[in-house]
Design a protein around this motif. Structure first.
Motif, PDB file in Angstrom:
ATOM      1  N   ALA A 336     -21.372  -5.821 -33.415  1.00  0.00           N
ATOM      2  CA  ALA A 336     -22.642  -5.196 -33.814  1.00  0.00           C
ATOM      3  C   ALA A 336     -23.819  -5.844 -33.086  1.00  0.00           C
ATOM      4  CB  ALA A 336     -22.826  -5.314 -35.323  1.00  0.00           C
ATOM      5  N   LEU A 337     -23.811  -7.172 -32.956  1.00  0.00           N
ATOM      6  CA  LEU A 337     -24.883  -7.868 -32.248  1.00  0.00           C
ATOM      7  C   LEU A 337     -24.895  -7.495 -30.770  1.00  0.00           C
ATOM      8  CD1 LEU A 337     -24.576 -11.424 -33.854  1.00  0.00           C
ATOM      9  CD2 LEU A 337     -26.403  -9.764 -34.231  1.00  0.00           C
ATOM     10  N   ALA A 338     -23.716  -7.370 -30.177  1.00  0.00           N
ATOM     11  CA  ALA A 338     -23.627  -6.980 -28.762  1.00  0.00           C
ATOM     12  C   ALA A 338     -24.108  -5.544 -28.571  1.00  0.00           C
ATOM     13  CB  ALA A 338     -22.195  -7.138 -28.268  1.00  0.00           C
ATOM     14  N   ASN A 339     -23.746  -4.650 -29.489  1.00  0.00           N
ATOM     15  CA  ASN A 339     -24.147  -3.241 -29.384  1.00  0.00           C
ATOM     16  C   ASN A 339     -25.658  -3.071 -29.345  1.00  0.00           C
ATOM     17  OD1 ASN A 339     -21.812  -1.689 -29.172  1.00  0.00           O
ATOM     18  ND2 ASN A 339     -21.388  -1.843 -31.360  1.00  0.00           N
ATOM     19  N   SER A 340     -26.366  -3.926 -30.063  1.00  0.00           N
ATOM     20  CA  SER A 340     -27.817  -3.770 -30.158  1.00  0.00           C
ATOM     21  C   SER A 340     -28.569  -4.457 -29.017  1.00  0.00           C
ATOM     22  CB  SER A 340     -28.317  -4.310 -31.501  1.00  0.00           C
ATOM     23  OG  SER A 340     -27.979  -5.684 -31.658  1.00  0.00           O
ATOM     24  N   MET A 341     -27.845  -5.070 -28.077  1.00  0.00           N
ATOM     25  CA  MET A 341     -28.495  -5.726 -26.932  1.00  0.00           C
ATOM     26  C   MET A 341     -28.873  -4.697 -25.870  1.00  0.00           C
ATOM     27  SD  MET A 341     -26.502  -9.246 -26.046  1.00  0.00           S
ATOM     28  CE  MET A 341     -25.892 -10.324 -27.337  1.00  0.00           C
ATOM     29  N   GLY A 342     -30.036  -4.907 -25.248  1.00  0.00           N
ATOM     30  CA  GLY A 342     -30.453  -4.036 -24.148  1.00  0.00           C
ATOM     31  C   GLY A 342     -30.134  -4.625 -22.792  1.00  0.00           C
ATOM     32  N   VAL A 343     -29.156  -5.526 -22.702  1.00  0.00           N
ATOM     33  CA  VAL A 343     -28.783  -6.196 -21.455  1.00  0.00           C
ATOM     34  C   VAL A 343     -27.776  -5.329 -20.708  1.00  0.00           C
ATOM     35  CG1 VAL A 343     -27.793  -8.292 -20.445  1.00  0.00           C
ATOM     36  CG2 VAL A 343     -29.190  -8.438 -22.524  1.00  0.00           C
ATOM     37  N   SER A 344     -28.058  -4.991 -19.435  1.00  0.00           N
ATOM     38  CA  SER A 344     -27.197  -4.055 -18.704  1.00  0.00           C
ATOM     39  C   SER A 344     -25.770  -4.570 -18.566  1.00  0.00           C
ATOM     40  CB  SER A 344     -27.787  -3.776 -17.310  1.00  0.00           C
ATOM     41  OG  SER A 344     -27.858  -4.961 -16.541  1.00  0.00           O
ATOM     42  N   GLY A 345     -25.608  -5.864 -18.317  1.00  0.00           N
ATOM     43  CA  GLY A 345     -24.260  -6.422 -18.188  1.00  0.00           C
ATOM     44  C   GLY A 345     -23.477  -6.312 -19.483  1.00  0.00           C
ATOM     45  N   VAL A 346     -24.146  -6.543 -20.605  1.00  0.00           N
ATOM     46  CA  VAL A 346     -23.486  -6.430 -21.918  1.00  0.00           C
ATOM     47  C   VAL A 346     -23.079  -4.985 -22.177  1.00  0.00           C
ATOM     48  CG1 VAL A 346     -23.835  -6.633 -24.405  1.00  0.00           C
ATOM     49  CG2 VAL A 346     -24.646  -8.444 -22.874  1.00  0.00           C
ATOM     50  N   GLN A 347     -23.950  -4.045 -21.854  1.00  0.00           N
ATOM     51  CA  GLN A 347     -23.609  -2.637 -22.057  1.00  0.00           C
ATOM     52  C   GLN A 347     -22.454  -2.209 -21.150  1.00  0.00           C
ATOM     53  OE1 GLN A 347     -24.747  -0.685 -24.531  1.00  0.00           O
ATOM     54  NE2 GLN A 347     -25.833  -2.539 -25.190  1.00  0.00           N
ATOM     55  N   LEU A 348     -22.354  -2.816 -19.946  1.00  0.00           N
ATOM     56  CA  LEU A 348     -21.217  -2.553 -19.064  1.00  0.00           C
ATOM     57  C   LEU A 348     -19.918  -3.015 -19.717  1.00  0.00           C
ATOM     58  CD1 LEU A 348     -19.948  -1.770 -16.330  1.00  0.00           C
ATOM     59  CD2 LEU A 348     -20.552  -4.068 -15.489  1.00  0.00           C
ATOM     60  N   ASP A 445     -16.176  -6.213 -11.144  1.00  0.00           N
ATOM     61  CA  ASP A 445     -17.623  -6.343 -10.956  1.00  0.00           C
ATOM     62  C   ASP A 445     -18.035  -7.702 -11.529  1.00  0.00           C
ATOM     63  OD1 ASP A 445     -20.403  -6.234 -11.079  1.00  0.00           O
ATOM     64  OD2 ASP A 445     -20.438  -4.092 -11.555  1.00  0.00           O
ATOM     65  N   PHE A 446     -18.671  -8.548 -10.717  1.00  0.00           N
ATOM     66  CA  PHE A 446     -19.025  -9.891 -11.191  1.00  0.00           C
ATOM     67  C   PHE A 446     -19.991  -9.830 -12.375  1.00  0.00           C
ATOM     68  CE2 PHE A 446     -21.447 -13.892 -11.161  1.00  0.00           C
ATOM     69  CZ  PHE A 446     -20.390 -14.787 -11.266  1.00  0.00           C
ATOM     70  N   GLU A 447     -20.826  -8.812 -12.434  1.00  0.00           N
ATOM     71  CA  GLU A 447     -21.731  -8.671 -13.577  1.00  0.00           C
ATOM     72  C   GLU A 447     -20.934  -8.560 -14.874  1.00  0.00           C
ATOM     73  OE1 GLU A 447     -25.625  -6.030 -14.989  1.00  0.00           O
ATOM     74  OE2 GLU A 447     -24.137  -5.128 -13.648  1.00  0.00           O
ATOM     75  N   PHE A 448     -19.823  -7.819 -14.834  1.00  0.00           N
ATOM     76  CA  PHE A 448     -18.948  -7.689 -16.004  1.00  0.00           C
ATOM     77  C   PHE A 448     -18.373  -9.054 -16.385  1.00  0.00           C
ATOM     78  CE2 PHE A 448     -14.729  -7.314 -17.827  1.00  0.00           C
ATOM     79  CZ  PHE A 448     -14.878  -6.348 -18.803  1.00  0.00           C
ATOM     80  N   ARG A 523     -25.740  -4.104  -7.520  1.00  0.00           N
ATOM     81  CA  ARG A 523     -26.210  -3.338  -6.376  1.00  0.00           C
ATOM     82  C   ARG A 523     -27.605  -2.759  -6.611  1.00  0.00           C
ATOM     83  NH1 ARG A 523     -25.431   2.011  -4.946  1.00  0.00           N
ATOM     84  NH2 ARG A 523     -24.090   2.298  -6.765  1.00  0.00           N
ATOM     85  N   PHE A 524     -27.864  -2.257  -7.841  1.00  0.00           N
ATOM     86  CA  PHE A 524     -29.171  -1.633  -8.099  1.00  0.00           C
ATOM     87  C   PHE A 524     -30.296  -2.654  -7.960  1.00  0.00           C
ATOM     88  CE2 PHE A 524     -28.343  -3.412 -12.289  1.00  0.00           C
ATOM     89  CZ  PHE A 524     -29.591  -3.818 -12.717  1.00  0.00           C
ATOM     90  N   ARG A 529     -34.868  -4.975  -4.557  1.00  0.00           N
ATOM     91  CA  ARG A 529     -35.527  -6.136  -3.957  1.00  0.00           C
ATOM     92  C   ARG A 529     -35.597  -6.078  -2.438  1.00  0.00           C
ATOM     93  NH1 ARG A 529     -36.316 -10.570  -7.314  1.00  0.00           N
ATOM     94  NH2 ARG A 529     -37.487 -11.293  -5.485  1.00  0.00           N
ATOM     95  N   GLN A 530     -35.037  -5.015  -1.828  1.00  0.00           N
ATOM     96  CA  GLN A 530     -35.073  -4.903  -0.361  1.00  0.00           C
ATOM     97  C   GLN A 530     -36.521  -4.845   0.124  1.00  0.00           C
ATOM     98  OE1 GLN A 530     -32.757  -1.540   0.843  1.00  0.00           O
ATOM     99  NE2 GLN A 530     -30.794  -2.602   0.653  1.00  0.00           N
ATOM    100  N   GLY A 531     -36.817  -5.604   1.172  1.00  0.00           N
ATOM    101  CA  GLY A 531     -38.167  -5.610   1.730  1.00  0.00           C
ATOM    102  C   GLY A 531     -39.082  -6.634   1.103  1.00  0.00           C
ATOM    103  N   GLU A 532     -38.681  -7.232  -0.052  1.00  0.00           N
ATOM    104  CA  GLU A 532     -39.509  -8.252  -0.693  1.00  0.00           C
ATOM    105  C   GLU A 532     -39.259  -9.607  -0.047  1.00  0.00           C
ATOM    106  OE1 GLU A 532     -39.129  -8.368  -4.887  1.00  0.00           O
ATOM    107  OE2 GLU A 532     -39.401  -6.199  -5.145  1.00  0.00           O
ATOM    108  N   GLN A 533     -40.265 -10.469  -0.091  1.00  0.00           N
ATOM    109  CA  GLN A 533     -40.147 -11.792   0.493  1.00  0.00           C
ATOM    110  C   GLN A 533     -39.188 -12.649  -0.334  1.00  0.00           C
ATOM    111  OE1 GLN A 533     -41.502 -13.017   3.312  1.00  0.00           O
ATOM    112  NE2 GLN A 533     -42.359 -10.998   3.774  1.00  0.00           N
TER     113      GLN A 533
END
Length: 718
Positions: A336-348, A445-448, A523-524, A529-533
């Protein structure tokens, strides 16, 4: 017409299918059946109404009541129901008085015996004289009968009955009416003809609306009769193109039993601040719910809807401070705690878990393949391998320790799905191999990997606490004592987040190396971040976007869901006799019960009453057993002599944190069945309401009155 037994708590026609028998048309015999069933609400019904609309199942008759010479199940002419062994029903030959049971007199038993031996007489169809109803009422009753029959069986009225979408001409509702018409239904012959089909759609919509109003009024009426209640919501669902929030109400009834009823759906669309006001207004103004009696709330929500639910919960507490925010245990606390997280890796991770469950549900041979892969990765640890195989035969992604199990089997799981996708022996179809490929992509996927390791290491701190919350009363009582230690452990992790993140990241990198997974940012994020210093190091990215927000979220949610008042309420578990006897020297904590000081009948006598309650249960005689659950404690005959204790127990019983017994959890299970099994194109908010609340007791006369009151213009048209 009811297609289930009228006896309260009898499951015939719902989960236990039995032959159903009409009430006799003879008025005297009909009333005798009503008395035996203990349904006082049916006493005012005429014999003809009972004959037409109510049924009694065969298991309430003794074997001698059936005609052995007749084919099938045929009752004798003088048959009277006498077998009532279900919960809350007097047993055959006995009369219940509270907790005491008295045997019938010898004279009564002999009388029944003589009655059974009496020869069967022909069934007489003497109909009691009843006022003649007008044709329109009879017609409406017929339509409602058909609609309720379809609703109770989860058959959508508008859906085509022959698989072809020919509009209303071939829908299920029309087909049943035509069947009755062909069977000689005089009411339909007079009222239903081809000329009415033009307005048929509107008429059916109005009937469905009336059914919804009637069912909800019965549900709300039951809540009002029993005082305090708690409000629970589940994950929003999409019905007819709009998001809807399912609402349940939990209370303790007059028999001191837990009840949880489905109150319907609320439209869950719009801005979060305006939506909160709109939801509250809908419940109070349109539903007629007295929110001042609400003592707790709990919500199960994930993903994008979490913010709206939090806004609604905050608004509810703001307007009704006694509506304590609690936890709803439809999922383990960790999940339940994980479900309510807005973290993209957790949702993956969570979405992959769902894919894994669906994948293995496609064929039992996939489970065999998985277990073979587990054996390969644990060649020298047979006991460990067997334990993991046993765990993986259950719904392990939904377990309290699911993240830990996932890390134990992740390499074997990857080997399994890769083997299925390769499909060298051509055993699997395209759908299975495609699902295997999707899971393989997620696992590599390393994020997973990083999110799964963070979840495992954070959730292990609350794993035991969450498990105890879903246990017995004594486990829940011990969980309240351990919460402080859990919160301290989480705070210590937060205070030293740099050190802990280094441990998590090293563990993820090592696992990735073993699985030949490249360490990189998503990847996203790289494209953004492409083009940023400069460039962002992988270590820094996962600290900022996974570890820190995950730990912060868990600490915030634990503090919100398990506030001091919530823990005090859970502390009232100390009133259960078995816990009192187990602690022996410790009296019940008066400070915990004081949280109900505004609701208990006499707060001034609480101390003396608690002492008497403690004295009563602190010593156990040899061979004596004490109640060990809330339900059993409330059923004690002498709890009524402790009014403050009884009120505290009733308020504790409606707390959403406590899991319901299976017999009280029917509404939520039926809701899940409806949502999972009903095709999206025929789902209906109204039909779901009276399908799930099949047991409210439908009174056709009242429903017709409601229809005529709601749509008076239809009577003029008719």
């Amino acid at each position: 017409m009811q297609n289930h037994c009228v006896v309260l708590d009898c499951l015939s026609g719902i989960s236990d299918f039995q032959a159903l028998f009409r009430f006799p048309r003879d008025p005297d015999r009909s009333q005798k059946w009503v008395e035996q069933c203990q349904r006082d609400d049916l006493k005012e019904k005429s014999a003809e109404q009972l004959y037409k609309y109510y049924r009694l199942c065969g298991k309430h008759f003794e074997a001698s009541a059936f005609d052995s010479d007749a084919p099938g199940s045929v009752l004798k002419a003088d048959a009277v129901p006498s077998v009532f062994d279900g919960p809350g029903q007097p047993q055959s030959g006995q009369v219940k008085h509270g907790k005491e049971t008295t045997k019938d007199s010898e004279t009564e038993r002999r009388g029944r015996k003589r009655m059974k031996k009496a020869p069967a007489e022909p069934i007489t169809e003497t109909v009691q004289n009843v006022p003649e109803e007008d044709e329109e009422k009879k017609y409406l009753k017929t339509l409602l009968e058909v609609l309720l029959l379809l609703g109770e069986q989860s058959i959508p009225p508008f859906a085509p009955c022959n698989g072809k979408d020919d509009g209303l001409k071939s829908c299920n509702f029309q087909a049943l009416l035509e069947y009755r018409l062909n069977c000689g239904d005089e009411v339909l012959k007079n009222k239903f003809d081809s000329s009415r089909q033009n307005c048929f759609s509107n008429e059916l919509d109005m009937l469905i609306t009336v059914c919804e109003q009637y069912v909800r009024s019965k549900v709300i009426e039951g809540v009002k009769e029993n005082g305090f209640f708690s409000l629970l919501t589940s994950e929003p669902v999409k019905i007819s193109g709009e998001w809807c929030l399912p609402v349940f109400l939990r209370y303790v009834d007059q028999l001191k039993s837990h009840q949880e009823k489905f109150a319907g759906f609320l439209t869950f669309e719009g801005d979060e601040n305006d939506l909160a006001e709109k939801l509250l207004s809908e419940m109070t103004d349109r539903w007629g719910l007295d929110m001042s009696q609400c003592r707790a709330q709990a919500h199960a929500c994930s993903g994008t809807h979490s913010r709206k639910i939090k806004a609604f919960a905050s608004k509810l507490v703001e307007k009704y401070p006694k509506a304590l925010l609690t936890f709803r245990p439809t999922n383990p606390l960790t999940l339940a705690l994980a479900n309510s997280m807005g973290v993209s890796g957790v949702q993956l991770v969570l979405s992959t878990f769902k894919q894994i469950e669906l994948f293995f549900s496609q064929s039992p041979l996939l489970q065999v393949e998985f277990e073979h892969a587990i054996s390969i990765f644990y060649p020298d640890k047979e006991d460990k391998a067997e334990e993991l195989k046993k765990i993986c035969r259950t719904g392990w992604p939904r377990r309290n320790d699911g993240f830990e199990v996932a890390l134990d089997v992740i390499e074997a799981l990857l080997l399994c799905v890769d083997s299925v996708h390769d499909n060298e022996d051509m055993r699997w179809n395209d759908q299975v191999t495609h699902s295997a490929l999707e899971i393989s992509k997620a696992l590599t996927d390393f994020e997973f990997i990083m999110a799964l390791i963070v979840l495992k290491n954070v959730m292990v701190l609350i794993q035991a606490f969450g498990k105890n919350l879903q246990g017995k009363a004594v486990d829940i009582h011990s969980a309240t004592a351990s919460l402080t230690a859990v919160l301290q452990s989480l705070k210590e992790m937060s205070d030293n987040i740099d050190v802990y993140h280094d441990f998590f990241y090293d563990e993820a990198v090592n696992l990735a190396a073993a699985m030949e997974i490249p360490v990189k940012v998503p990847r996203f994020f790289s494209r953004k971040r492409q083009g940023e210093q400069g460039s962002t190091q992988e270590d820094d990215y996962y600290k900022e976007h996974v570890t820190v927000p995950a730990v912060k979220h868990v600490i915030g949610e634990m503090n919100d869901l398990f506030s001091q008042d919530h823990i005090k309420v859970l502390g009232c578990m100390c009133l259960i006799p078995d816990i009192i006897e187990g602690k022996k020297s410790t009296q019940p904590d008066e400070e915990s019960i004081q949280v109900f000081s505004d609701d208990i009948p006499n707060a001034g006598s609480l101390s003396a009453e608690l002492h008497c309650w403690w004295v009563k249960w602190s010593k156990k005689g040899k061979g004596e057993t004490f109640p060990s659950s809330l339900h059993d404690t409330l059923q004690l005959a002498d709890v009524k002599f402790f009014p403050n204790v009884m009120t505290a127990l009733r308020l504790l019983s409606i707390l959403p944190t406590l899991a319901l017994e299976d017999s009280s959890d029917v509404a939520f299970k039926r809701y899940q069945m409806y949502i999972e099994n009903m095709p999206d194109n025929v789902k209906s908010k109204s039909l779901a309401l009276f399908n799930i609340n099949y047991d409210v007791g439908f009174d056709l006369d009242s429903m017709v009155e409601l229809y005529q009151k709601t749509y008076p213009e239809r009577q003029e048209v008719s």
